[in-house]
Write a protein that holds these residues in place. Structure first.
Motif, PDB file in Angstrom:
ATOM      1  N   PRO A 169     -41.938   5.603 -48.589  1.00  0.00           N
ATOM      2  CA  PRO A 169     -40.858   4.624 -48.790  1.00  0.00           C
ATOM      3  C   PRO A 169     -40.099   4.306 -47.508  1.00  0.00           C
ATOM      4  CG  PRO A 169     -40.816   6.319 -50.499  1.00  0.00           C
ATOM      5  CD  PRO A 169     -41.819   6.765 -49.465  1.00  0.00           C
ATOM      6  N   PHE A 170     -40.246   5.117 -46.473  1.00  0.00           N
ATOM      7  CA  PHE A 170     -39.533   4.769 -45.239  1.00  0.00           C
ATOM      8  C   PHE A 170     -40.125   3.513 -44.607  1.00  0.00           C
ATOM      9  CE2 PHE A 170     -42.879   7.519 -43.490  1.00  0.00           C
ATOM     10  CZ  PHE A 170     -43.209   6.918 -42.291  1.00  0.00           C
ATOM     11  N   LEU A 171     -41.270   3.054 -45.103  1.00  0.00           N
ATOM     12  CA  LEU A 171     -41.893   1.821 -44.599  1.00  0.00           C
ATOM     13  C   LEU A 171     -41.545   0.599 -45.431  1.00  0.00           C
ATOM     14  CD1 LEU A 171     -45.422   3.201 -43.633  1.00  0.00           C
ATOM     15  CD2 LEU A 171     -43.559   2.567 -42.080  1.00  0.00           C
ATOM     16  N   ASN A 172     -40.713   0.767 -46.436  1.00  0.00           N
ATOM     17  CA  ASN A 172     -40.269  -0.375 -47.233  1.00  0.00           C
ATOM     18  C   ASN A 172     -39.763  -1.502 -46.342  1.00  0.00           C
ATOM     19  OD1 ASN A 172     -40.380  -0.267 -50.139  1.00  0.00           O
ATOM     20  ND2 ASN A 172     -39.054   1.538 -50.041  1.00  0.00           N
ATOM     21  N   ARG A 173     -40.149  -2.715 -46.685  1.00  0.00           N
ATOM     22  CA  ARG A 173     -39.653  -3.920 -45.998  1.00  0.00           C
ATOM     23  C   ARG A 173     -40.141  -4.049 -44.550  1.00  0.00           C
ATOM     24  NH1 ARG A 173     -35.038  -6.256 -48.817  1.00  0.00           N
ATOM     25  NH2 ARG A 173     -34.760  -7.659 -47.083  1.00  0.00           N
ATOM     26  N   LEU A 174     -40.997  -3.124 -44.114  1.00  0.00           N
ATOM     27  CA  LEU A 174     -41.620  -3.307 -42.805  1.00  0.00           C
ATOM     28  C   LEU A 174     -43.022  -3.863 -43.051  1.00  0.00           C
ATOM     29  CD1 LEU A 174     -40.535   0.064 -41.161  1.00  0.00           C
ATOM     30  CD2 LEU A 174     -39.703  -2.213 -40.561  1.00  0.00           C
ATOM     31  N   PRO A 175     -43.505  -4.727 -42.163  1.00  0.00           N
ATOM     32  CA  PRO A 175     -44.838  -5.321 -42.387  1.00  0.00           C
ATOM     33  C   PRO A 175     -45.901  -4.252 -42.639  1.00  0.00           C
ATOM     34  CG  PRO A 175     -43.742  -6.364 -40.518  1.00  0.00           C
ATOM     35  CD  PRO A 175     -42.865  -5.238 -40.945  1.00  0.00           C
ATOM     36  N   LEU A 176     -45.846  -3.159 -41.889  1.00  0.00           N
ATOM     37  CA  LEU A 176     -46.850  -2.115 -42.045  1.00  0.00           C
ATOM     38  C   LEU A 176     -46.861  -1.539 -43.456  1.00  0.00           C
ATOM     39  CD1 LEU A 176     -48.972  -0.501 -40.510  1.00  0.00           C
ATOM     40  CD2 LEU A 176     -47.184   1.066 -39.762  1.00  0.00           C
ATOM     41  N   GLY A 177     -45.720  -1.584 -44.123  1.00  0.00           N
ATOM     42  CA  GLY A 177     -45.634  -1.037 -45.475  1.00  0.00           C
ATOM     43  C   GLY A 177     -46.521  -1.741 -46.475  1.00  0.00           C
ATOM     44  N   ASN A 178     -46.883  -2.992 -46.172  1.00  0.00           N
ATOM     45  CA  ASN A 178     -47.712  -3.758 -47.112  1.00  0.00           C
ATOM     46  C   ASN A 178     -49.199  -3.466 -46.996  1.00  0.00           C
ATOM     47  OD1 ASN A 178     -45.389  -5.110 -47.998  1.00  0.00           O
ATOM     48  ND2 ASN A 178     -45.539  -6.567 -46.291  1.00  0.00           N
ATOM     49  N   LEU A 179     -49.593  -2.717 -45.972  1.00  0.00           N
ATOM     50  CA  LEU A 179     -51.004  -2.423 -45.771  1.00  0.00           C
ATOM     51  C   LEU A 179     -51.530  -1.604 -46.949  1.00  0.00           C
ATOM     52  CD1 LEU A 179     -53.295  -2.740 -43.673  1.00  0.00           C
ATOM     53  CD2 LEU A 179     -52.567  -0.559 -42.681  1.00  0.00           C
ATOM     54  N   VAL A 180     -52.659  -2.035 -47.501  1.00  0.00           N
ATOM     55  CA  VAL A 180     -53.233  -1.349 -48.663  1.00  0.00           C
ATOM     56  C   VAL A 180     -54.175  -0.238 -48.200  1.00  0.00           C
ATOM     57  CG1 VAL A 180     -54.653  -1.599 -50.733  1.00  0.00           C
ATOM     58  CG2 VAL A 180     -53.024  -3.405 -50.102  1.00  0.00           C
ATOM     59  N   ILE A 181     -53.999   0.924 -48.754  1.00  0.00           N
ATOM     60  CA  ILE A 181     -54.845   2.073 -48.421  1.00  0.00           C
ATOM     61  C   ILE A 181     -56.214   1.885 -49.062  1.00  0.00           C
ATOM     62  CG2 ILE A 181     -55.068   4.579 -48.653  1.00  0.00           C
ATOM     63  CD1 ILE A 181     -51.938   4.602 -48.984  1.00  0.00           C
ATOM     64  N   THR A 182     -57.259   2.162 -48.277  1.00  0.00           N
ATOM     65  CA  THR A 182     -58.619   1.998 -48.798  1.00  0.00           C
ATOM     66  C   THR A 182     -59.357   3.330 -48.801  1.00  0.00           C
ATOM     67  OG1 THR A 182     -59.459   1.521 -46.583  1.00  0.00           O
ATOM     68  CG2 THR A 182     -58.768  -0.369 -47.915  1.00  0.00           C
ATOM     69  N   GLN A 183     -60.504   3.348 -49.482  1.00  0.00           N
ATOM     70  CA  GLN A 183     -61.402   4.487 -49.368  1.00  0.00           C
ATOM     71  C   GLN A 183     -62.002   4.476 -47.957  1.00  0.00           C
ATOM     72  OE1 GLN A 183     -62.103   6.938 -51.412  1.00  0.00           O
ATOM     73  NE2 GLN A 183     -61.121   6.239 -53.307  1.00  0.00           N
ATOM     74  N   PRO A 184     -62.251   5.658 -47.405  1.00  0.00           N
ATOM     75  CA  PRO A 184     -62.835   5.681 -46.056  1.00  0.00           C
ATOM     76  C   PRO A 184     -64.280   5.188 -46.086  1.00  0.00           C
ATOM     77  CG  PRO A 184     -62.630   7.919 -46.930  1.00  0.00           C
ATOM     78  CD  PRO A 184     -61.985   7.008 -47.926  1.00  0.00           C
ATOM     79  N   ASP A 185     -64.540   4.054 -45.465  1.00  0.00           N
ATOM     80  CA  ASP A 185     -65.873   3.467 -45.443  1.00  0.00           C
ATOM     81  C   ASP A 185     -66.198   3.111 -43.990  1.00  0.00           C
ATOM     82  OD1 ASP A 185     -68.043   1.788 -45.352  1.00  0.00           O
ATOM     83  OD2 ASP A 185     -67.313   0.406 -46.891  1.00  0.00           O
ATOM     84  N   PRO A 186     -67.096   3.883 -43.357  1.00  0.00           N
ATOM     85  CA  PRO A 186     -67.376   3.683 -41.931  1.00  0.00           C
ATOM     86  C   PRO A 186     -67.774   2.249 -41.593  1.00  0.00           C
ATOM     87  CG  PRO A 186     -68.377   5.715 -42.696  1.00  0.00           C
ATOM     88  CD  PRO A 186     -67.850   5.023 -43.906  1.00  0.00           C
ATOM     89  N   LYS A 187     -68.596   1.623 -42.449  1.00  0.00           N
ATOM     90  CA  LYS A 187     -69.015   0.240 -42.166  1.00  0.00           C
ATOM     91  C   LYS A 187     -67.803  -0.680 -42.089  1.00  0.00           C
ATOM     92  CE  LYS A 187     -73.549   0.846 -42.544  1.00  0.00           C
ATOM     93  NZ  LYS A 187     -74.423   0.695 -41.396  1.00  0.00           N
TER      94      LYS A 187
END
Lengths: 351, 351, 351, 351
Positions: C50-68
């Motif tokens: 939550p410390f990233l609320n309202r910062l652009p980086l906070g909107n980044l969606v976490i993904t499964q680790p996929d090397p490709k």
């Protein structure tokens, strides 16, 4: 009392179990003879708690919880297990003729439906609810002394109820506008391995949690409604402090009349006369959690704000000691015929 | 802005002075060219603050506070000195044509008599009270941009006023039943050598202090009365947290109607649209002081308790950054024609 | 550099992942475009932080680790996963043409057998050990700038090696009598839910752990042996501090001759000339972990004890920043052709 | 012992005075009848220490230090005043026939010149140096029992000497290569109002201080030289922990031969047989300061590092209790003919 009371402890691995073991070191009339844990059975207490090294209690071997065995060996048994788990063990032990001090919430709420609504489990031993005595000695001393089953109060309720009792019985305050802003040390969250309880998540920070419906709400409302002789709904709100032990409750109330701080202070002092574990502080002094650390004291400070005609009550306890295991020991002393303060530390840890 | 703004800082040895120095390290359009201290003049900043070793700012030599010198060298001066001391320095600097951001309380209270009553000193420069602008950018952006003299808000008021503003302007709450239960980290007590501020007196403990009449009360009441368009008296109460930085204010209010959390949340979000330093948290989230540590963010969480028809507002800031020096820098940026967020850290220190 | 570097982060839920996210907020030439987590995929960064609320980086969606996917989107990838897990991901990413900064121990130890002995797992990608560059910029700047694979140093080794390097290259000290007494904040134990890392187990206490064979020992010995041009065995011992961040290493050595503090201090200053992230403190000053909190500074203090003819070296870093993610960012900057200090905070959090 | 021992305490406002008052609450054979303080005379103990509210000891009125009065009322007097101040008071009290336990450094160093060199004051009562007994009961039990004047050991020396004693008397270790890396909680710095002891300067940080010549060095060297039967010079180095109480000393030594951990552990266990306040931990266990908090236990852990042929000794005490007032009470018990452990808490405060 010439004979030593034999005590058992079901659930020794949490902070309340640890605290009870710690308190028993200095008790000369009661001895811990059984401690149980499903996960740690077979080890000695010193194995899991190195602070007990070289102390006689450290040699006690942890066993599986077995009601028959507990009943055979113990005069009184403390239950330091989660709610729902406690109710069946308590019932079995009572049937075996053992006195029980239950530190869980299972027998605190008189009304089965209220319990089930707030704790979201079925109460399978509700026949014991009328027998169970709410173990707040300043309010229920006589009933406790004759009881078989003690519902040991919650930590927040202990601090809140002791803080409000004289104001309610003296009708100093409005009963429909009570706000309790409570703050607790991290041991109140238990010894379970959760990310939210890690040092790096708790230290150097502060937050509210559980708003607006902490499970201790109905317990507080039940007891203060009795004191105020009317149904009371409170706004009860909890916060997490970066300290090990301690609860401070700041209780906001509205005065019914222009009562002076002098009169209120006198009434509080009289209410707790002869009850030395509640310390009504001199006027102008406010409680600090460190002043009660490691003890069963409840320190109460009183403030009247003439600008808003409010009485602000500050009530501090050690959540593990007065709020759990220390109060459990007070209750065990009483139901076993000992003095209420036997074995209890009176010297707060300062600093 | 092609030219660097030159800034001075009067009073560098306290925590707000230290914080301002810290913040200036990363400011690319404003440079600290003068720092003063009566007791440390002659030393470099790095001498007294080893964390500035090897940084250019660390080489700055501390001087005696001399208004003429400050006026000659600086476009804007921050005053990080106690109230009463600040008022005369501010007046002199303004006469010399320098812009002033005063971190003390001297110009926050519009009414001379109210100031003198709560702060117990005479206001000798009350002619400046009407000119001074209360430096809360979310409320007074336009006035700040044109101001010569900023009264930088107090830490507790910043958290309280930002928390209450949308509820008051939307008339969601009763104005005669507001309780603010505020908790602050120890840096709020200043860097003076007092027994009560020692590590061993603060760590591992929690207490209330200053009840029932903290000096920030009239500042809060002045601003929320404007927002609520009626004279408001609050119950404002403060506590000391064993953390370095951070204020959490838990604000208890009564709803005027059956307003839903959805509606309230929408109104808060709209009120702070375009003001990214106030973060209205998603419904269900509550602020924690660590989430704003080292930044000018004010995080606001909203709770509606249907059992008591209360709106509980939780407002968290860093008392040194948003509550003092960070906000001072926002104001200095604005009065110097820079963007409000220049040089300000947006990355809270976690953990 | 006109074009923004695109970075990925494998393993965002631990403290080093969290710290890297925090640092990227202020980086203007590198952007985090992929963050992965097996357990939290689908959420945004602000959901879990939550410390990233309202910062652009906070909107980044976490993904499964996929090397490709990582290879397609990223120029450089940080691995903030446990040892053993990292080696395969690193190899795959390198094959896909992505540069890798590995924060685990997998490529730090040049010798396969030594790695396997201390870490008790098979090294399945040992063919990369010769290519991997040990990412301590003060020692390996040129190699780092040309590298594809960086073995980011451990936290304790960073502090120890930087502290010892000038003493060893100048042959000031005996190489067979070095004792490192190291103390680390609790974030070094990771964000896993363990009873031993709970607030109530760590706060208000202090202990040694892992004696006598902490896994960072071979890493330290490898690097200081190169510096001393002889095989060195050290006594390396670790302790747990009740603080979030920070390592202080107190390094005990014996002087080979009657070298003066002046000479040693001069040699240290020359060794680190042009390397501003290591700050050799003025004679008489000793480092404190707070002076480097949140930064990549390594502060070094020097003491000569004439009574025992010892040189005592004190070396302080922030274990999460210089000891992990901050140094990883220094390395990423270098292998991507940026300035070493781009995006890095230089303002320690005080207090 | 049928009669209560009457005790006096000169200097009650510091942490050691506070600790002694705290310990006396539970002592059934000794009573504090006089407490003195120049600055607080006239107040009650509860006035300055609210944690004593409602306890009988809290009503004790603080007096000016008057040797005649102390001599008249007391059987034994504790001196909790700074060095230099203590020597004259001690001499006067002895002349009046009172037994003295001096918590200052004034009578610890047998050699007048050494004392004067390290403490930089003249010793005006050096005639008492031969009579004074160094109050470490595990080493000097018989002498203590017959003494009139006890030089109560320093906190660091207590931890260091108890840790080293068995290794030295058994000649396990080289005597010319001993390094003591000691870490202490903040109460060791005293209760004086200094900026360096403020919460915000100590919390969340860690540093070394006083290197390379802490005043406890000659005290340690004197005692371990006697144990090792040769003049020993140690490297003794101190650090400040962000905790209230607790010292952990990590002691680095070189083994003279290939002695096994088993043999060393056996020798330590035998050395401390019958001395239950020193707890030699089971092999594999290491001490933590919390395990001794609030008690006189000294916990010792042993580690053999075969890679460097070192014996590492870890020794933990509570600096205020075993390191000062608790040990003073052990000594007072002994010189007054009581059992050594009367009144002493055996239950560490956990958590």
């Amino acid at each position: 009392m010439s004979q030593t009371i034999k005590a058992g402890l079901v659930g020794v691995t949490g902070y309340t179990g640890m605290e009870l073991a710690r308190l028993m070191i200095h008790h000369s009339s009661m001895e811990l003879v059984r401690v149980t844990s499903r996960s740690e059975a077979g080890k000695t207490l010193a194995d899991i708690y190195p602070f007990l090294n070289r102390l006689p209690l450290g040699n006690l071997v942890i066993t599986q919880p077995d009601p028959k065995d507990l009943a055979e060996e113990c005069d009184v048994v403390f239950l330091a297990v989660p709610h729902k788990t406690a109710m069946e063990i308590a019932a079995t032990l009572l049937e075996e003729g053992v006195k029980v001090v239950d530190l869980s919430a299972d027998f605190r709420i008189n009304d089965k439906a209220t319990y089930e609504q707030w704790y979201d489990v079925e109460h399978t031993r509700s026949e014991l609810l009328t027998e169970a005595v709410y173990g707040l000695p300043e309010l229920y001393l006589d009933q406790i002394m004759g009881a078989r089953l003690i519902a040991n109060p919650g930590c927040y309720p202990t601090s809140s109820i002791l803080g409000l009792a004289p104001a309610l019985t003296n009708k100093f305050i409005e009963t429909d506008d009570i706000v309790i802003d409570a703050k607790s040390g991290a041991s109140g969250a238990g010894r379970g391995a959760k990310v939210g309880s890690l040092f790096c998540e708790v230290a150097d920070s502060f937050k509210a949690y559980g708003l607006p419906s902490h499970r201790h709400t109905p317990e507080i409302e039940q007891e203060i409604s009795k004191l105020g002789k009317t149904d009371i709904t409170v706004s009860f709100n909890t916060h997490l402090l970066p300290i090990d032990r301690g609860i401070l409750s700041t209780i906001y109330t509205k005065l019914t009349a222009d009562t002076s701080l002098d009169d209120i202070h006198t009434a509080y002092t009289e209410f707790y006369a002869g009850k030395p574990m509640v310390r009504v502080l001199p006027k102008g002094q406010l409680p600090e959690t460190r002043f009660v650390r490691g003890t069963v004291f409840c320190d109460i400070g009183l403030v009247v704000d003439p600008r808003t005609n409010r009485l602000i009550i500050l009530s501090a306890i050690d959540n593990l000691c007065r709020g759990a295991s220390g109060q459990a020991l007070m209750n065990a002393n009483l139901i076993c015929g000992l003095d209420i303060d036997e074995g209890l530390p009176m010297a707060p840890m300062m600093p």
